[in-house]
Design a protein around this motif. Structure first.
Motif, PDB file in Angstrom:
ATOM      1  N   LEU A  26       0.851  -1.212  -0.020  1.00 30.17           N
ATOM      2  CA  LEU A  26      -0.018   0.010   0.072  1.00 30.17           C
ATOM      3  C   LEU A  26       0.873   1.007   0.038  1.00 30.17           C
ATOM      4  N   VAL A  27       0.939   2.255  -1.082  1.00 27.54           N
ATOM      5  CA  VAL A  27       1.337   3.445  -1.161  1.00 27.54           C
ATOM      6  C   VAL A  27       0.750   4.532  -1.287  1.00 27.54           C
ATOM      7  N   LYS A  28       1.533   5.738  -1.507  1.00 29.90           N
ATOM      8  CA  LYS A  28       0.752   6.804  -1.808  1.00 29.90           C
ATOM      9  C   LYS A  28       0.997   7.283  -3.248  1.00 29.90           C
ATOM     10  N   VAL A  29       0.054   8.011  -3.723  1.00 28.37           N
ATOM     11  CA  VAL A  29       0.592   8.679  -5.245  1.00 28.37           C
ATOM     12  C   VAL A  29       1.107  10.218  -5.069  1.00 28.37           C
ATOM     13  N   SER A  30       2.006  10.898  -5.775  1.00 29.69           N
ATOM     14  CA  SER A  30       2.411  12.252  -5.590  1.00 29.69           C
ATOM     15  C   SER A  30       1.447  12.940  -5.961  1.00 29.69           C
ATOM     16  N   SER A  56       6.854   4.157 -11.452  1.00 32.55           N
ATOM     17  CA  SER A  56       7.959   3.938 -10.467  1.00 32.55           C
ATOM     18  C   SER A  56       7.696   4.020  -9.014  1.00 32.55           C
ATOM     19  N   LEU A  57       8.363   3.278  -8.242  1.00 34.90           N
ATOM     20  CA  LEU A  57       8.026   3.634  -6.711  1.00 34.90           C
ATOM     21  C   LEU A  57       9.202   3.964  -6.235  1.00 34.90           C
ATOM     22  N   SER A  58       9.130   5.315  -5.450  1.00 34.76           N
ATOM     23  CA  SER A  58      10.456   5.487  -4.769  1.00 34.76           C
ATOM     24  C   SER A  58      10.127   5.745  -3.137  1.00 34.76           C
ATOM     25  N   ILE A  59      11.205   4.989  -2.591  1.00 36.06           N
ATOM     26  CA  ILE A  59      11.200   5.037  -1.179  1.00 36.06           C
ATOM     27  C   ILE A  59      12.616   5.405  -0.701  1.00 36.06           C
ATOM     28  N   ARG A  60      12.678   6.612  -0.019  1.00 38.28           N
ATOM     29  CA  ARG A  60      13.801   6.884   0.518  1.00 38.28           C
ATOM     30  C   ARG A  60      14.620   5.977   1.388  1.00 38.28           C
ATOM     31  N   PRO A 102       2.892   3.589   4.145  1.00 39.05           N
ATOM     32  CA  PRO A 102       2.361   4.185   2.787  1.00 39.05           C
ATOM     33  C   PRO A 102       2.816   5.350   2.418  1.00 39.05           C
ATOM     34  N   GLU A 103       2.891   6.319   3.346  1.00 36.78           N
ATOM     35  CA  GLU A 103       3.136   7.727   3.297  1.00 36.78           C
ATOM     36  C   GLU A 103       4.735   7.705   2.985  1.00 36.78           C
ATOM     37  N   ASP A 104       5.565   6.753   3.269  1.00 34.27           N
ATOM     38  CA  ASP A 104       6.839   6.655   3.210  1.00 34.27           C
ATOM     39  C   ASP A 104       7.499   6.268   1.794  1.00 34.27           C
ATOM     40  N   ALA A 105       6.545   5.714   0.974  1.00 34.08           N
ATOM     41  CA  ALA A 105       6.569   5.422  -0.566  1.00 34.08           C
ATOM     42  C   ALA A 105       5.743   6.025  -1.498  1.00 34.08           C
ATOM     43  N   LEU A 106       6.456   6.762  -2.237  1.00 34.35           N
ATOM     44  CA  LEU A 106       5.751   7.702  -3.222  1.00 34.35           C
ATOM     45  C   LEU A 106       5.754   6.973  -4.762  1.00 34.35           C
ATOM     46  N   LEU A 107       4.462   6.721  -5.168  1.00 41.16           N
ATOM     47  CA  LEU A 107       4.356   6.333  -6.699  1.00 41.16           C
ATOM     48  C   LEU A 107       4.422   7.482  -7.591  1.00 41.16           C
ATOM     49  N   LEU A 108       5.263   7.573  -8.444  1.00 44.09           N
ATOM     50  CA  LEU A 108       5.680   8.553  -9.319  1.00 44.09           C
ATOM     51  C   LEU A 108       4.793   8.182 -10.606  1.00 44.09           C
ATOM     52  N   SER A 109       4.735   9.710 -11.535  1.00 45.51           N
ATOM     53  CA  SER A 109       3.718   9.371 -12.585  1.00 45.51           C
ATOM     54  C   SER A 109       4.075   8.748 -13.699  1.00 45.51           C
ATOM     55  N   GLU A 110       5.504   8.512 -13.941  1.00 49.29           N
ATOM     56  CA  GLU A 110       6.123   7.867 -15.178  1.00 49.29           C
ATOM     57  C   GLU A 110       6.215   6.286 -14.944  1.00 49.29           C
ATOM     58  N   PRO A 111       6.315   5.398 -16.025  1.00 45.73           N
ATOM     59  CA  PRO A 111       6.790   4.100 -15.856  1.00 45.73           C
ATOM     60  C   PRO A 111       8.138   4.062 -15.534  1.00 45.73           C
ATOM     61  N   MET A 112       8.565   3.067 -15.270  1.00 42.91           N
ATOM     62  CA  MET A 112      10.167   2.706 -14.763  1.00 42.91           C
ATOM     63  C   MET A 112      11.074   2.620 -16.065  1.00 42.91           C
TER      64      MET A 112
END
Length: 376
Positions: A268-272, A285-289, A357-367
């Motif tokens: 479960l993640v969040k969207v930008s 793309s999924l970004s997790i710092r 979920p708030e620590d993982a950001l779903l980005l707009s473009e594919p990988m």
């Protein structure tokens, strides 16, 4: 003129500059407010210096408009604009002392000697070199020479000061000191500074806003925290700070967030912010710092949990960087605050990782080809 226009120091409107077949700057639009410290950030060849030179009138755009305040300065050369530029090579006059280097612009204007004496004294105080007026340039340290160049550039009170990687030749500690000095000078002077750098931490430390460039295009223009926490795409996410980037497939969404499949597991993640909710079946793309990854016991409190084992543990003083291989063969990097005397996880040790979920950001473009696997 509206109050909104009055707050704008300099701006570009769809500015383009081409060399042969290549667009060094490609339809860039940005606004810099009065009194802001803005950094143009990106890898070598991304177009940031070309954009800076166009802002200063050293290059002219093939298309688009450049406004300095309310004045259209497109096509006007550098000497016709109330701006100034500092280059990597400071080009101080070696045959002049510090006072006369700084006074040069005022002497060209033929100001009275008393005015020159007063204004140079004010600039020497601003850059904290009050007793250095009669020093030879050859006697200055690198940091002192930088401050003389800044004083010389500011003496004519430019609307905008443009700085093209002026700190790049300094050693690390002096560079950090000059970052603080430059920000202090900008704050006390009250002017608009636009600073070109390829150093992410430098831009983050100094800027009110950052423009991230790649291949001539401005990918994102926002505050440092917005760029770090809400990057627009995978390039910005990876270029600013340390992050894990993974390919995911969207399963669906509900009030709690976006459900995706990653590493063969549902997460479960969040969207930008500002991006549309992706459709089921889409790949993103999924970004997790790195610092948002939790390990071991800390992971048990997270909503998303995955099992793996430690590949590497690297001591970095305040932090320990772990590379953890997930069972499906993916590599996750975690940066954990190191506490003196605390035990560390060892290579080969089984471990659970977790993130919310708030620590993982779903980005707009594919990988595309950015899938991060063990060994890549």
């Amino acid at each position: 003129m509206s109050s909104g226009q009055e707050t704008i120091s300099i701006e570009t409107r769809e500015v383009t500059k081409t060399y042969g077949e290549r667009a060094a700057v490609d339809q860039v639009t940005l606004q810099v407010k009065k009194g802001e410290f803005v950094s143009l950030l990106g890898p070598s060849g991304c177009g940031k210096t070309t954009l800076l030179r166009m802002l200063g009138g050293l290059e002219q755009p093939d298309q688009g408009t450049i406004m300095l305040g309310a004045r259209d300065v497109t096509g006007i050369p550098a000497y016709g604009r109330n701006s100034n530029m500092i280059f990597q090579q400071l080009a101080l006059f070696p045959h002049m002392d510090v006072f006369n280097n700084i006074a040069y612009g005022l002497k060209v204007k033929k100001l009275p000697k008393a005015d020159i004496q007063r204004q140079v004294g004010e600039m020497l105080d601003l850059v904290q070199l009050g007793d250095y007026g009669r020093r030879a340039v050859s006697e200055l340290s690198g940091g002192q020479a930088q401050r003389v160049a800044i004083a010389r550039a500011l003496i004519n009170r430019p609307e905008v000061l443009l700085l093209d990687e002026p700190l790049s030749a300094l050693d690390m500690q002096l560079r950090l000191n000059m970052q603080r000095e430059l920000k202090r000078i900008q704050r006390e002077f009250g002017g608009t500074f636009i600073f070109v750098t390829h150093d992410q931490s430098e831009a983050m430390n100094m800027s009110d806003r950052i423009g991230v460039m790649r291949d001539g295009r401005l990918l994102q223009y926002a505050t440092p925290d917005e760029i770090y926490e809400r990057p627009t795409d995978s390039f910005v996410a990876k270029f600013i700070g340390d992050t894990n980037l993974f390919e995911t497939e969207v399963l669906g969404h509900d009030v709690n967030g976006i459900r995706v499949e990653c590493f063969g597991n549902p997460l479960l993640v969040k969207v930008s912010d500002g991006n549309a909710v992706p459709k089921a079946g889409a790949r993103h793309s999924l970004s997790i710092r790195n610092e948002y990854i939790r390990l071991g016991e800390d992971a048990t409190h997270c909503l998303n949990k995955l099992d793996g084992h430690v590949i590497e543990a690297v001591y970095g003083g305040a932090n320990i960087r772990y590379n953890v291989q997930i069972s499906e063969g993916f590599l996750v990097q975690a940066s954990v605050l190191h506490q003196r005397g605390a035990s560390r996880y060892s290579p080969g040790e089984p471990i659970q990782i977790g993130f919310d979920p708030e620590d993982a950001l779903l980005l707009s473009e594919p990988m595309h080809d950015r899938v991060q696997r063990a060994g890549i």
